[in-house]
Design a protein around this motif. Structure first.
Motif, PDB file in Angstrom:
ATOM      1  N   LEU A 193      58.929  97.571 -69.716  1.00 15.96           N
ATOM      2  CA  LEU A 193      59.983  96.626 -69.366  1.00 15.96           C
ATOM      3  C   LEU A 193      60.465  96.833 -67.932  1.00 15.96           C
ATOM      4  CD1 LEU A 193      62.054  94.443 -70.133  1.00 15.96           C
ATOM      5  CD2 LEU A 193      63.511  96.256 -71.072  1.00 15.96           C
ATOM      6  N   ASN A 194      60.717  98.078 -67.542  1.00 20.51           N
ATOM      7  CA  ASN A 194      61.250  98.344 -66.204  1.00 20.51           C
ATOM      8  C   ASN A 194      60.185  98.216 -65.121  1.00 20.51           C
ATOM      9  OD1 ASN A 194      64.277  99.497 -66.274  1.00 20.51           O
ATOM     10  ND2 ASN A 194      63.232 100.031 -68.167  1.00 20.51           N
ATOM     11  N   ALA A 195      58.905  98.357 -65.504  1.00 18.49           N
ATOM     12  CA  ALA A 195      57.825  98.198 -64.522  1.00 18.49           C
ATOM     13  C   ALA A 195      57.604  96.739 -64.146  1.00 18.49           C
ATOM     14  CB  ALA A 195      56.533  98.796 -65.071  1.00 18.49           C
ATOM     15  N   LEU A 196      58.124  95.814 -64.945  1.00 13.94           N
ATOM     16  CA  LEU A 196      57.926  94.389 -64.666  1.00 13.94           C
ATOM     17  C   LEU A 196      58.544  93.978 -63.330  1.00 13.94           C
ATOM     18  CD1 LEU A 196      58.672  92.948 -68.238  1.00 13.94           C
ATOM     19  CD2 LEU A 196      56.442  93.011 -67.085  1.00 13.94           C
ATOM     20  N   GLU A 197      59.567  94.712 -62.889  1.00 10.24           N
ATOM     21  CA  GLU A 197      60.219  94.362 -61.622  1.00 10.24           C
ATOM     22  C   GLU A 197      59.339  94.669 -60.413  1.00 10.24           C
ATOM     23  OE1 GLU A 197      64.945  94.807 -62.032  1.00 10.24           O
ATOM     24  OE2 GLU A 197      63.875  96.707 -62.278  1.00 10.24           O
ATOM     25  N   GLY A 198      58.308  95.497 -60.622  1.00 11.46           N
ATOM     26  CA  GLY A 198      57.415  95.840 -59.516  1.00 11.46           C
ATOM     27  C   GLY A 198      57.963  96.882 -58.573  1.00 11.46           C
ATOM     28  N   LYS A 199      59.035  97.577 -58.967  1.00  7.94           N
ATOM     29  CA  LYS A 199      59.638  98.590 -58.099  1.00  7.94           C
ATOM     30  C   LYS A 199      59.133  99.996 -58.404  1.00  7.94           C
ATOM     31  CE  LYS A 199      63.971  95.974 -57.693  1.00  7.94           C
ATOM     32  NZ  LYS A 199      65.427  96.009 -58.008  1.00  7.94           N
ATOM     33  N   GLY A 200      58.310 100.127 -59.423  1.00 12.37           N
ATOM     34  CA  GLY A 200      57.743 101.427 -59.766  1.00 12.37           C
ATOM     35  C   GLY A 200      58.562 102.169 -60.802  1.00 12.37           C
ATOM     36  N   VAL A 201      57.863 102.754 -61.778  1.00  8.84           N
ATOM     37  CA  VAL A 201      58.495 103.584 -62.811  1.00  8.84           C
ATOM     38  C   VAL A 201      57.785 104.931 -62.821  1.00  8.84           C
ATOM     39  CG1 VAL A 201      58.879 103.876 -65.287  1.00  8.84           C
ATOM     40  CG2 VAL A 201      59.184 101.621 -64.239  1.00  8.84           C
ATOM     41  N   HIS A 202      58.540 106.006 -62.821  1.00 13.86           N
ATOM     42  CA  HIS A 202      57.970 107.355 -62.891  1.00 13.86           C
ATOM     43  C   HIS A 202      58.169 107.911 -64.301  1.00 13.86           C
ATOM     44  CE1 HIS A 202      58.607 107.974 -58.266  1.00 13.86           C
ATOM     45  NE2 HIS A 202      57.642 107.125 -58.566  1.00 13.86           N
ATOM     46  N   VAL A 203      57.055 108.285 -64.941  1.00 13.09           N
ATOM     47  CA  VAL A 203      57.125 108.980 -66.226  1.00 13.09           C
ATOM     48  C   VAL A 203      56.846 110.447 -65.929  1.00 13.09           C
ATOM     49  CG1 VAL A 203      56.282 109.114 -68.591  1.00 13.09           C
ATOM     50  CG2 VAL A 203      56.299 106.913 -67.392  1.00 13.09           C
ATOM     51  N   VAL A 204      57.829 111.297 -66.193  1.00 10.83           N
ATOM     52  CA  VAL A 204      57.791 112.696 -65.747  1.00 10.83           C
ATOM     53  C   VAL A 204      57.435 113.601 -66.921  1.00 10.83           C
ATOM     54  CG1 VAL A 204      59.051 114.488 -64.516  1.00 10.83           C
ATOM     55  CG2 VAL A 204      59.641 112.084 -64.147  1.00 10.83           C
ATOM     56  N   THR A 205      56.427 114.460 -66.728  1.00  8.12           N
ATOM     57  CA  THR A 205      56.003 115.385 -67.776  1.00  8.12           C
ATOM     58  C   THR A 205      56.153 116.823 -67.274  1.00  8.12           C
ATOM     59  OG1 THR A 205      53.690 115.471 -67.070  1.00  8.12           O
ATOM     60  CG2 THR A 205      54.300 113.694 -68.567  1.00  8.12           C
ATOM     61  N   VAL A 206      55.967 117.782 -68.204  1.00  5.59           N
ATOM     62  CA  VAL A 206      56.207 119.182 -67.845  1.00  5.59           C
ATOM     63  C   VAL A 206      54.964 119.890 -67.318  1.00  5.59           C
ATOM     64  CG1 VAL A 206      58.171 119.543 -69.362  1.00  5.59           C
ATOM     65  CG2 VAL A 206      55.860 119.855 -70.240  1.00  5.59           C
ATOM     66  N   HIS A 244      55.886 108.564 -51.124  1.00  6.70           N
ATOM     67  CA  HIS A 244      56.884 107.996 -52.047  1.00  6.70           C
ATOM     68  C   HIS A 244      57.287 106.597 -51.603  1.00  6.70           C
ATOM     69  CE1 HIS A 244      58.365 110.580 -55.269  1.00  6.70           C
ATOM     70  NE2 HIS A 244      58.210 111.642 -54.493  1.00  6.70           N
ATOM     71  N   ARG A 245      57.790 105.819 -52.537  1.00  2.00           N
ATOM     72  CA  ARG A 245      58.494 104.602 -52.176  1.00  2.00           C
ATOM     73  C   ARG A 245      59.911 104.688 -52.756  1.00  2.00           C
ATOM     74  NH1 ARG A 245      56.484  99.494 -55.788  1.00  2.00           N
ATOM     75  NH2 ARG A 245      55.621 100.574 -57.603  1.00  2.00           N
ATOM     76  N   PRO A 246      60.810 103.745 -52.462  1.00  2.00           N
ATOM     77  CA  PRO A 246      62.202 103.883 -52.920  1.00  2.00           C
ATOM     78  C   PRO A 246      62.281 104.133 -54.432  1.00  2.00           C
ATOM     79  CG  PRO A 246      62.035 102.084 -51.358  1.00  2.00           C
ATOM     80  CD  PRO A 246      60.629 102.547 -51.601  1.00  2.00           C
ATOM     81  N   PHE A 247      63.225 104.994 -54.823  1.00  2.00           N
ATOM     82  CA  PHE A 247      63.370 105.363 -56.231  1.00  2.00           C
ATOM     83  C   PHE A 247      63.893 104.193 -57.056  1.00  2.00           C
ATOM     84  CE2 PHE A 247      63.976 109.507 -54.027  1.00  2.00           C
ATOM     85  CZ  PHE A 247      62.871 110.149 -54.562  1.00  2.00           C
ATOM     86  N   ASN A 248      63.432 104.119 -58.308  1.00  2.00           N
ATOM     87  CA  ASN A 248      63.840 103.021 -59.182  1.00  2.00           C
ATOM     88  C   ASN A 248      64.257 103.545 -60.559  1.00  2.00           C
ATOM     89  OD1 ASN A 248      64.156 100.410 -60.288  1.00  2.00           O
ATOM     90  ND2 ASN A 248      62.058 100.469 -61.065  1.00  2.00           N
ATOM     91  N   PHE A 249      63.276 103.920 -61.385  1.00  2.00           N
ATOM     92  CA  PHE A 249      63.560 104.352 -62.755  1.00  2.00           C
ATOM     93  C   PHE A 249      62.632 105.505 -63.107  1.00  2.00           C
ATOM     94  CE2 PHE A 249      62.419 103.578 -67.403  1.00  2.00           C
ATOM     95  CZ  PHE A 249      63.548 104.201 -67.912  1.00  2.00           C
ATOM     96  N   ALA A 250      63.201 106.552 -63.693  1.00  2.99           N
ATOM     97  CA  ALA A 250      62.395 107.688 -64.148  1.00  2.99           C
ATOM     98  C   ALA A 250      62.698 107.959 -65.610  1.00  2.99           C
ATOM     99  CB  ALA A 250      62.688 108.928 -63.313  1.00  2.99           C
ATOM    100  N   LEU A 251      61.622 108.165 -66.383  1.00  3.44           N
ATOM    101  CA  LEU A 251      61.743 108.547 -67.796  1.00  3.44           C
ATOM    102  C   LEU A 251      61.145 109.943 -67.929  1.00  3.44           C
ATOM    103  CD1 LEU A 251      62.347 108.007 -70.757  1.00  3.44           C
ATOM    104  CD2 LEU A 251      60.172 106.779 -70.932  1.00  3.44           C
ATOM    105  N   ILE A 252      61.974 110.904 -68.352  1.00  2.87           N
ATOM    106  CA  ILE A 252      61.559 112.311 -68.354  1.00  2.87           C
ATOM    107  C   ILE A 252      61.238 112.771 -69.769  1.00  2.87           C
ATOM    108  CG2 ILE A 252      62.228 114.650 -67.705  1.00  2.87           C
ATOM    109  CD1 ILE A 252      64.229 113.450 -65.765  1.00  2.87           C
TER     110      ILE A 252
END
Length: 910
Positions: free
Chosen positions: A118-131, A200-208
């Motif tokens: 859903l958040n990637a639809l804006e085209g601003k980038g989504v980061h999914v962060v893993t350990v 990097h590009r401007p920060f948008n949304f991160a799911l950790i």
């Protein structure tokens, strides 16, 4: 009492919040029949439709029901997995910037696809962060099938990628990466000299993923980029030899605070030994001349007394490798700072690597708070909910399980000592092993896991050991821990990221057993056989009681215990969990009410006898809460101190970005020159003072040094009405005229590029030195508490003053270089942007050992639009290299003593 009654009748606030989301879940379900009827191409077209609606002003919240339903349908078609309703609730929680607490096995990896899409639809980038890197790759490949099917691009960031590969991955719609890679890339970006080099590009949304591990456990250890300094290996070895001669009576150790100090007798003993070795200036160890020796002495004491081999670190391939205390993993490439790692290397007799100096650093708190929207998921977050809200303003929502939990959690058992405890554990494991029930045993260190392994060998129990020594086989060992009769010993289960499936994991068995078998009927037959075996074993394991989880001692944090427990009872499977404790466990020994425990258990327990009590379990939980509160205070302290640096870091990084984006910086350079002139005059001619008190000789010397102007300032003073303001005006006019002549004599385009390069170079150099100064300040500011002053307030005040001085030094330095240096131009064969060196990356604990630094000399960039390169250096000319016949290393210091690398000084001619 009334609260308990209300909770029983109306449910907790968490229950009410989750129930309120049912309405959205029903809206999602309503789209399912329509989407099931679509063809694959029509389903893929949903992405273009959503993006069009967004461009017309529709909000993401309005799109959520249909978008989530689209992902659910894609999951069914691509992976054969349909999101449960409780997983939809998790997705809504993520989209709202909150943390979902979902038990192990509830499918968090699949839940992540909902808010991510859903958040990637804006085209601003989504980061999914893993350990870890394994999970980043696995999830990008596995869940990436859904995203790619729906027309989105997916990238993954892992070590050893080129800059171009990283840039490409960051510009995908969805990027999977580890927290460390993201943080280090951000720091490296802000050390580069061209906007085009940044990844990097401007920060948008991160799911950790495993948000508690990343934002809590690792949050007290800042990320540091560093480079080597001088070699002091001989000093480390000399101090190590002295410390190894000390006995416990010579020092006092505090395990709670991880601190150690010499007694008076110990100080005298050390002084005598240092004097004999010729290492002491004068007769007193604590004279100012011996500061460096005392520092190395403190670190050697910590290394030898506090840091234990196979617990805090291991020695692998003649190198000291840190073990992550939370996950039990090796942290290759990471080093303790401030000389501690070198002290451990001296202790173990391996090669001592040079110390490091800070070039850039940031805490995870301040890194992740840069994202406009942040969400997380884990199996254990409720115990840390206040901290998540205080630091990150994120609420924790406990998501109900899809199927009720059937695991039985038995009371803890207490023993007198470790050997009695391990003997009892081994007997229980033997019983479970004989019945075919799989067993997972959690230990807190390599040492304990190998001790238990010895007990099991005596009992004749076959088992696997999972710890830092067998890091590479981690996922494969964990995946098969649910097979019939399997016994697995694991050092901490935080963030392992692989489900333990009863009967075994088909995919991993196929990968392990059939990797050499080509596609064809024979392989298909073998796969079918493995599936049948797994299904049959699953029924046998279910009949035996499911997975049995045993904890060999309680961890400092309740979350780690809950993570271990949560491995059993996934998706409604039966299971059992039990913890074994003894008086020698670190938690009881250091933090427990020792007198009460010791008296009761030593007086009332025979050897090998156990005791179980709810009161004792409650006391243990109280001890854990105390430790958690202490660790929270440590993390808050890190945030408070880094917030001071963070404000300054933002100013510097924004300034760098403005400089990189500007075509020219001549207006900035002129302002700097005028400010420098004003400062020089103000120093020599203080406001309100008489002319006879002015330091005219000092003024002339500084004008000559900074502006390269030899002026008759004494003659000016003989004129009537000359005041400091008039002197400033004359100096500024003469300096401007000199610079105008210099620019006119050269190519103005190239000169403007030179100004930009010098400005960036000086900014980086002084920022690096400022970081080192702040490190030193933070280490000593705690002493101000003895004067009834608040250390953090003192730090803020001092840091602000230091920052002002740094900005003043940058202005003067830039002015001096541009006015005094000579320029010679040579046509380069090919203009390339300079690559950053391979810096060292560190993730160390500043409260074990003060935050370190590291640094390599900043590389100046001098170039002008491909036309020519400018070499700025007094006295160095292209083609003139008096050291050309000495066959010097290009990265070695230049023999001329300039302090630069040879390749940037006389070696530039080569």
């Amino acid at each position: 009492m009334f609260g308990a009654i209300a909770k029983a009748v109306f449910g907790s606030s968490n229950d009410r919040y989750v129930k309120s989301l049912d309405k959205v879940v029903k809206q999602i379900a309503a789209f399912e029949p329509t989407l099931e009827a679509l063809s694959d191409d029509e389903l893929v077209a949903q992405t273009a439709k959503f993006r069009h609606l967004l461009s017309e002003g529709t909000s993401l919240d309005d799109l959520l029901p249909e978008a989530f339903a689209t992902v659910r349908e894609a999951g069914k078609r691509v992976l054969g997995m349909r999101h449960f309703d409780v997983q939809m609730i998790g997705g809504i929680v993520h989209h709202r910037g909150e943390i979902s607490e979902m038990r192990t096995g509830e499918g968090k990896t699949l839940v992540a696809t909902l808010a991510t899409y859903l958040n990637a639809l804006e085209g601003k980038g989504v980061h999914v962060v893993t350990v870890n890197d394994y999970l980043a790759r696995r999830d990008a490949d596995w869940m990436g099938q859904i995203y790619r099917f729906l027309g989105l691009t997916v990238g993954v960031i892992v070590p050893n990628l080129t800059e171009e590969q990283r840039r490409e991955a960051y510009w995908c719609d969805i990027t999977y990466a580890t927290n460390n890679e993201l943080g280090f890339d951000y720091l490296r970006d802000n050390m580069k000299h061209e906007r085009g080099q940044m990844v990097h590009r401007p920060f948008n949304f991160a799911l950790i993923d495993e948000v508690d591990s990343i934002l809590i456990d690792e949050a007290r250890t800042p990320l540091i980029i560093s480079g080597p300094t001088d070699d002091k290996s001989e000093l480390y070895m000399q101090v190590d030899a002295v410390v190894k001669q000390l006995v416990p009576e010579d020092y006092e150790a505090d395990e709670k605070q991880k601190s150690i100090v010499l007694t008076e007798d110990g100080v005298e003993k050390v002084e005598r030994m240092f004097e004999a070795a010729g290492m002491l200036e004068g007769s007193n160890l604590y004279d100012i001349e011996n500061t460096q020796v005392v520092h190395h002495l403190d670190q050697a004491l910590k290394a030898i007394v506090m840091f234990k081999r196979d617990i805090d670190y291991i020695v692998k391939d003649e190198k000291v490798v840190i073990i992550d205390e939370f996950t039990g993993r090796m942290m290759d490439g990471r080093r303790w700072s401030n000389g501690l790692h070198q002290a451990v290397e001296a202790k173990e007799g391996v090669k001592i690597e040079p110390e490091n100096q800070t070039m850039a650093s940031i805490t995870f708190q301040n890194y992740f708070r840069m994202y406009p929207k942040l969400a997380g998921m884990t199996g254990t977050a409720a115990t840390e909910a206040p901290e998540f809200f205080d630091i990150y303003k994120m609420n924790v929502v406990t998501i109900p399980t899809n199927v009720p939990v059937q695991r039985i959690d038995e009371e803890d058992e207490f023993y007198k000592n470790t050997l009695d405890k391990f003997a009892a554990i081994a007997k229980l494991i033997r019983t479970k092993y004989d019945s075919g029930q799989p067993v997972l045993v959690g230990t807190v260190s390599i040492e304990k896991s190998e001790l238990l392994s010895d007990f099991l060998q005596k009992e004749g129990v076959k088992h696997n050991v999972l710890n830092a020594r067998f890091h590479e086989m981690e996922a494969h060992i964990v995946a098969q821990a649910g097979r019939l009769g399997a016994v697995t010993i694991a050092t901490n289960m935080a963030g392992r990221g692989t489900d333990i499936q009863l009967g075994g994991n088909v995919e991993f068995r196929v990968e392990d057993e059939l990797k050499d078998l080509a596609e064809g009927p024979e392989r298909d037959s073998a796969v079918a056989r493995i599936k049948a075996e797994v299904a049959e074993q699953k029924q046998q394991v279910l009949a035996a009681g499911g997975l049995c989880v045993i904890g060999t001692e309680r961890h400092e944090s309740r979350r780690i215990d809950n993570q271990l427990r949560g491995r059993s009872g996934r998706q409604g499977d039966p299971g059992l969990s039990k913890f074994y404790l003894c008086l020698e466990d670190d938690l009881l020994r250091i933090f427990g009410p020792d007198t009460l425990f010791a008296k009761m258990m030593n007086n009332n327990l025979a050897d090998g006898e156990a005791i179980g009590s709810k009161w004792l379990s409650k006391a243990i939980e109280t001890a854990q809460k105390k430790v958690e509160a202490r660790n929270y205070d440590v993390r808050k302290q890190v945030v408070e101190y880094d917030d001071v640096m963070n404000d300054q870091r933002k100013v510097i990084y924004e300034q760098r970005a403005d400089i990189m984006d500007a075509d020219t910086v001549d207006d900035v350079v002129v302002d700097m020159r005028n400010d420098t002139v004003n400062a020089i005059v103000a120093d020599a001619c203080p406001a309100g003072s008489y002319p006879e008190h002015w330091d005219i000789e000092g003024l002339k010397a500084r004008v000559q040094d900074v502006l390269a102007l030899d002026l008759p300032i004494e003659d000016w003073l003989e004129e009537d009405g000359v005041d400091p303001e008039l002197i400033e005006e004359r100096l500024s006019a003469l300096a401007d005229a000199k610079m105008a002549d210099k620019i006119a004599a050269n190519d103005e385009t190239v000169w403007r590029q030179v100004e930009k390069s010098v400005l960036l170079d000086r900014l980086d150099q002084h920022w690096k030195e400022h970081l080192a100064t702040l490190d030193a300040l933070r280490q000593v500011v705690f002493l101000r508490a003895y004067a009834q002053k608040t250390p953090i307030n003192e730090y803020k005040q001092e840091a602000f003053g230091l920052f002002e001085k740094m900005l003043e030094a940058i202005r003067e330095d830039v002015t001096r270089i541009l006015t005094t240096s000579e320029l010679q131009f040579s046509q380069p064969a090919e203009m390339d942007l300079p690559e950053l060196p391979d810096f060292l990356t560190g993730h160390i604990d500043p409260f074990f050992t003060p935050e370190a630094g590291s640094e390599v000399s900043a590389i100046p960039v001098f170039g002008g639009g491909g036309a020519a390169s400018a070499i700025i250096d007094a006295g160095v000319r292209p083609g003139e290299d008096p050291y050309a016949d000495q066959n010097l290393n290009r990265n070695a210091p230049c023999p001329c003593g300039s302090g630069k690398k040879y390749k940037h000084c006389h070696g530039v001619a080569g």
